[in-house]
Each structure stands twice: as structure tokens, then as C-alpha cells.
Design a protein around this motif. Structure first.
Motif, short mmCIF file in Angstrom:
data_model
loop_
_atom_site.label_atom_id
_atom_site.label_comp_id
_atom_site.label_asym_id
_atom_site.label_seq_id
_atom_site.Cartn_x
_atom_site.Cartn_y
_atom_site.Cartn_z
N TRP A 107 0.82 -1.21 0.00
CA TRP A 107 0.00 0.00 0.00
C TRP A 107 0.86 1.26 0.00
CZ3 TRP A 107 -3.38 -1.86 4.69
CH2 TRP A 107 -4.03 -3.04 4.32
N GLY A 108 0.40 2.26 -0.72
CA GLY A 108 1.04 3.57 -0.70
C GLY A 108 1.63 3.99 -2.03
N THR A 109 2.02 3.06 -2.87
CA THR A 109 2.59 3.37 -4.17
C THR A 109 1.82 2.63 -5.24
OG1 THR A 109 4.80 3.66 -3.22
CG2 THR A 109 4.67 3.34 -5.60
N LEU A 110 1.41 3.32 -6.29
CA LEU A 110 0.66 2.68 -7.36
C LEU A 110 1.49 1.55 -7.98
CD1 LEU A 110 -1.97 2.88 -9.04
CD2 LEU A 110 -0.70 4.30 -10.66
N PRO A 111 0.95 0.34 -8.01
CA PRO A 111 1.71 -0.80 -8.55
C PRO A 111 1.74 -0.81 -10.07
CG PRO A 111 -0.46 -1.55 -7.86
CD PRO A 111 -0.37 -0.09 -7.48
N HIS A 112 2.42 0.16 -10.63
CA HIS A 112 2.44 0.39 -12.07
C HIS A 112 2.84 -0.86 -12.85
CE1 HIS A 112 4.43 1.74 -15.82
NE2 HIS A 112 3.48 2.66 -15.85
N ARG A 142 1.35 12.25 -10.96
CA ARG A 142 2.42 11.72 -11.82
C ARG A 142 2.27 10.21 -12.00
NH1 ARG A 142 8.95 12.54 -10.75
NH2 ARG A 142 9.68 11.43 -12.61
N GLU A 143 1.97 9.48 -10.92
CA GLU A 143 1.79 8.04 -11.02
C GLU A 143 0.60 7.70 -11.93
OE1 GLU A 143 2.97 5.78 -7.01
OE2 GLU A 143 1.67 7.50 -6.64
N LEU A 144 -0.50 8.44 -11.77
CA LEU A 144 -1.69 8.16 -12.57
C LEU A 144 -1.43 8.42 -14.06
CD1 LEU A 144 -4.32 9.84 -10.22
CD2 LEU A 144 -4.00 7.38 -10.56
N LEU A 145 -0.77 9.51 -14.37
CA LEU A 145 -0.48 9.83 -15.77
C LEU A 145 0.48 8.82 -16.38
CD1 LEU A 145 -0.16 13.72 -15.64
CD2 LEU A 145 -2.10 12.36 -16.45
#
Length: 341
Positions: A107-112, A142-145
Motif C-alpha cells: 500500500w502507498g505506491t501505485l503498482p504500475h 504523476r503516477e496516474l499519468l
């Protein structure tokens, strides 16, 4: 018997009684007419700083989620999502006869990379919550983009932003520039209108036009439209004040939880998600004192508690937690949990 305080549903504070004056001024004729959603969509678009063509009013955020899956997830196509997640994500995907592909992550960072590894030619929708429910964490714009740019062009990125007002960063403007993205918004949380069932799908006009065909033409009632319009026109500063109150009390609540041996997760929502060795006992002990919190059987070490909406509620919750000191204990750190689907 003392009043029950429900801190299990993440509802906001009640709107002012002036909302009833709005209906009084309109009169009972509002009840016989089908409601026109266009003024509400225009007002919400102005609030977001976008064109009304990019906004669809829906029967709460759940209706918007359901439309996305019915529109963009064909039977037997796959939906990929980080887990744990909001229960309506897998529920609506199942109702669309899709296949669920949950992705476990820290949890906490988008698992790109893990999400992209799960995406294939059968993927129709990738669904992400930010801020997340139930963990309370948020992903950066930034993670979402980065994720949106990496997805195949035919895959829709659903971003559930029900708790956006409470977050530290607003990703709305950036995602409006992404044709594949559809955001879910609601007036149930920060606006305190859960009982009115007012939600929105927000995205590029081409996507929103498709979603309009996957629901009834009159998704909202006249009273819901009238009160939501009043709040958007006259209640923005009041809503923002409530958001600031929640942000300040959110950390205070986390401190109380630490004080009885719990381990709260960082939160950018109006709730705190905390681990205990005996979370079920915490939930039952709070209920016995008239304070309801949420327990998740598939996340058995955790309890989710809405940040109390005023000082009186906070004192009640603090006393109830204090009575449970000694049995809570420090829970294990967040690990890899699988949603039961």
C-alpha cells in the motif's frame, strides 16, 4: 439510551437547514416533474473548472461506476485493479459479466508494473481508487499519468475519486486531458449529501457521451438536483471549511489510536484505517458504547473509522477508544491482502 454515532460509512457533516428552505421556495411542483440534470452538470463543471460536456450527473458514485463497466467492459473481458478496493468495483464488474483480475501490492505506491503485467488483449477496464478506500492512501498525479500513458489505447482507466476533496493533490485537471480516463466523483462525502445520491462521471466528452446511453434519462430526483445546486452555488466555502476540520482531526484521531496500541495507516480521506491484533473486538467494543466503526472480514486485522464530524462526536469516540486500551495492541504492518471475490 445514548444516541448512536455512525463512524462506519464515511458520511460528511449534515448540510445546513437552509437546504430545506430551497425546497420550500420551489414548492411541491418539484415532486411531479422529471428533473433536468443539465443545470447541475453545468454547476459541477464550473466547480471543477471544465466544460459541462465533460460531466454526467449520476445516482451517486455507484451509478457512475456501474455505467463505466456496462459501457466499456464486454462479457468475459477483464478488469484489473489493485486490491483491497471499494467493494463496488468488483461488484459492478461482475454484473457486467466481466472477469476480475485483482493485483496485490504494498500500500502507498501505485503498482504500475504489476498492473501492466496483468493487462492483456482481454483487458477492458483498469480501475484505481485515489484516495483509496479502505486504506486511505492516495496516488500522485504523476503516477496516474504514467499508468494512463502506458495502457493500450482500447483500455479505459477508471479513477474513483470519491474522496478527492480530502486529498493533498488534485488530479482532476490532469486526467481531463487523458481521453481514456473516467473519474468518479460524489457529493456524499465532503458535501454531506449521501442521502441525496448525487454523483458524477467526469472525463473526455467522447467517453461521457457513451456513458449517457447506459442509464436512464432522469437519474436524479428534483429535490436532489435542487439541493445539490444550492450547495454548489452557496456552500463551497462551508464544504472547504469542513474538509480542513477533518484534516486537522484526522491526525488527532490517529494519535488517539496509537495511544491505545493501534497502528493507523496514513490517510488522505475522511477516515483512518488502523490495524489491531483483535480488530473484531475493537469494533464490537466500540459498538457496545454506541460508536459504530467498520470491520472487514477479508482484512481481519483492520478497522476503518470515519473522522468524527464535530467535537462532541470526537469526545465520544475518544472515550470509547480509551475504554478499550489494553486489548487493542499494535497490529502487524500492512502486508499483501487479497480481496475475497
Amino acid at each position: 439510551m445514548r444516541d448512536i454515532i455512525d463512524l462506519s460509512m464515511n458520511e460528511g457533516e449534515p448540510p445546513p437547514r437552509e437546504c430545506f428552505d430551497v425546497l420550500e421556495g420551489i414548492g411541491p411542483g418539484i415532486l411531479r416533474k422529471y428533473a433536468d440534470p443539465k443545470p447541475l452538470e453545468e454547476a459541477y463543471a464550473a466547480y471543477l473548472g471544465t466544460d459541462p460536456a465533460n460531466v454526467l450527473a449520476t445516482t451517486g458514485g455507484d451509478d457512475a461506476i456501474d455505467r463505466v463497466f456496462r459501457a466499456f467492459l464486454a462479457p468475459d473481458q477483464e478488469t484489473v485493479f489493485p486490491t483491497p478496493t471499494f467493494e463496488m468495483i468488483p461488484a459492478c464488474a461482475r454484473m457486467a459479466r466481466g472477469t476480475l483480475v485483482p493485483v496485490e501490492y504494498e500500500w502507498g505506491t501505485l503498482p504500475h508494473d504489476d498492473i501492466l503485467a496483468a493487462v492483456n488483449e482481454r483487458t477492458g477496464v483498469v480501475a484505481v481508487l485515489t484516495p483509496d478506500n479502505p486504506t486511505g492512501r492516495a496516488f500522485t498525479t504523476r503516477e496516474l499519468l504514467r499508468l494512463a500513458d502506458a495502457l493500450p489505447p482500447e483500455v479505459v482507466l477508471l479513477v474513483d475519486s470519491a474522496y478527492a476533496e480530502f486529498a493533498e493533490e488534485d488530479h482532476t485537471a490532469a486526467l481531463l486531458e487523458v481521453p481514456r480516463a473516467v473519474m468518479i466523483r460524489t457529493m456524499s462525502k465532503s458535501w454531506g449529501l449521501a442521502g441525496m445520491r448525487v454523483g458524477f462521471a467526469v472525463g473526455a466528452k467522447e467517453r461521457i457521451d457513451v456513458l449517457r446511453g447506459f442509464g436512464g434519462p432522469y437519474a436524479l430526483t428534483g429535490p436532489s438536483v435542487a439541493i445539490a445546486l444550492d450547495r454548489l452555488r452557496n456552500g463551497v466555502e462551508e464544504m472547504r471549511g469542513f474538509v480542513e476540520y477533518v484534516r486537522s482531526r484526522r491526525e488527532r484521531l490517529a494519535e488517539v489510536i496509537r495511544g491505545i496500541g493501534g497502528e493507523p495507516q496514513p490517510s488522505q480521506t475522511n477516515f483512518v484505517f488502523s490495524s489491531f491484533p483483535d480488530a473484531r473486538w475493537i469494533q464490537r467494543g466500540m459498538a457496545a458504547q454506541g460508536v459504530l466503526v467498520r470491520y472487514f472480514p477479508h482484512l481481519p486485522e483492520y478497522v476503518r473509522m470515519t473522522v468524527p464530524r464535530d467535537d462532541g462526536e470526537f469526545r465520544r469516540a475518544e472515550r470509547a477508544l480509551g475504554c478499550l486500551a489494553g486489548r487493542g495492541g499494535v497490529g502487524a504492518a500492512a502486508g499483501r491482502w487479497r480481496i475475497h471475490i
